[in-house]
Motif scaffolding. Structure first.
Motif, mmCIF file in Angstrom:
data_model
loop_
_atom_site.group_PDB
_atom_site.id
_atom_site.type_symbol
_atom_site.label_atom_id
_atom_site.label_comp_id
_atom_site.label_asym_id
_atom_site.label_seq_id
_atom_site.Cartn_x
_atom_site.Cartn_y
_atom_site.Cartn_z
ATOM 1 N N THR A 4 0.832 -1.204 0.000
ATOM 2 C CA THR A 4 0.000 0.000 0.000
ATOM 3 C C THR A 4 0.867 1.255 0.000
ATOM 4 O O THR A 4 0.617 2.198 -0.755
ATOM 5 N N THR A 9 -1.100 7.074 -4.625
ATOM 6 C CA THR A 9 -2.325 7.325 -5.390
ATOM 7 C C THR A 9 -2.054 8.183 -6.625
ATOM 8 O O THR A 9 -2.850 8.195 -7.553
ATOM 9 N N SER A 48 -7.339 5.790 7.072
ATOM 10 C CA SER A 48 -6.908 5.390 5.731
ATOM 11 C C SER A 48 -5.831 6.356 5.263
ATOM 12 O O SER A 48 -5.694 7.471 5.799
ATOM 13 N N GLU A 103 -5.895 7.926 2.543
ATOM 14 C CA GLU A 103 -6.627 9.072 1.988
ATOM 15 C C GLU A 103 -6.976 10.068 3.093
ATOM 16 O O GLU A 103 -6.836 11.275 2.911
ATOM 17 N N ILE A 122 -3.819 11.909 4.127
ATOM 18 C CA ILE A 122 -3.461 12.919 3.128
ATOM 19 C C ILE A 122 -4.384 14.135 3.238
ATOM 20 O O ILE A 122 -3.934 15.286 3.207
ATOM 21 N N THR A 123 -5.676 13.882 3.405
ATOM 22 C CA THR A 123 -6.635 14.983 3.558
ATOM 23 C C THR A 123 -6.301 15.814 4.790
ATOM 24 O O THR A 123 -6.323 17.048 4.750
ATOM 25 N N GLU A 129 1.854 12.132 0.884
ATOM 26 C CA GLU A 129 1.939 11.784 -0.537
ATOM 27 C C GLU A 129 3.397 11.773 -0.982
ATOM 28 O O GLU A 129 3.834 10.866 -1.694
#
Length: 132
Positions: A39, A44, A95, A97, A100-101, A121
């Motif tokens: 992962t 991404t 997660s 994501e 990152i957010t 990222e």
């Protein structure tokens, strides 16, 4: 004399102590690594930017951040960020994501190779750049 409909203080404290002890044991047994290598090494951004550009970004990040230039250091940095966002030891890890957010929300951005990325990222790109 305590009412039968309400637990007395001793029963309450015993129950609370057992709960805390149980949660501590569960949290103590959880694995140290929140994300697997497959992962972490597949950013991404890879489908959008392609492997060459992602590798360049990762190399630029490693040059700019020498303390995070090895795979173990990068994994540890991502895990620390996840732990901070996670809060309590027994809470699930966020997660990638969500991580990152949160980076963008909190202003944790970097500019490797001219790209504005969240720090996590960029760390993923750096891990990708270390692959053969």
């Amino acid at each position: 004399m305590p009412s039968s409909s309400h637990p007395d203080r001793r029963a309450f404290l015993q129950g609370a102590l057992c709960t805390v002890a149980g949660l501590t044991l569960v949290g103590g047994c959880s694995p140290g690594a929140p994300y697997d290598d497959a992962t972490l090494t597949q950013p991404t951004l890879l489908p959008t930017l392609g492997p060459t550009r992602v590798r360049e970004i990762g190399q630029a990040y490693r040059r700019a951040t020498p303390t995070e230039s090895t795979a173990p250091a990068l994994r540890a940095a991502i895990a620390r960020g996840a732990q901070q966002l996670r809060g309590l030891r027994w809470s699930p890890y966020p997660s990638l994501e969500a991580l990152i957010t949160a980076d963008f929300t909190d202003g944790r951005v970097v500019f490797p190779a001219g790209w504005m990325l969240s720090v996590n990222e960029a760390r993923q790109c750096a891990l990708f750049s270390l692959q053969g």
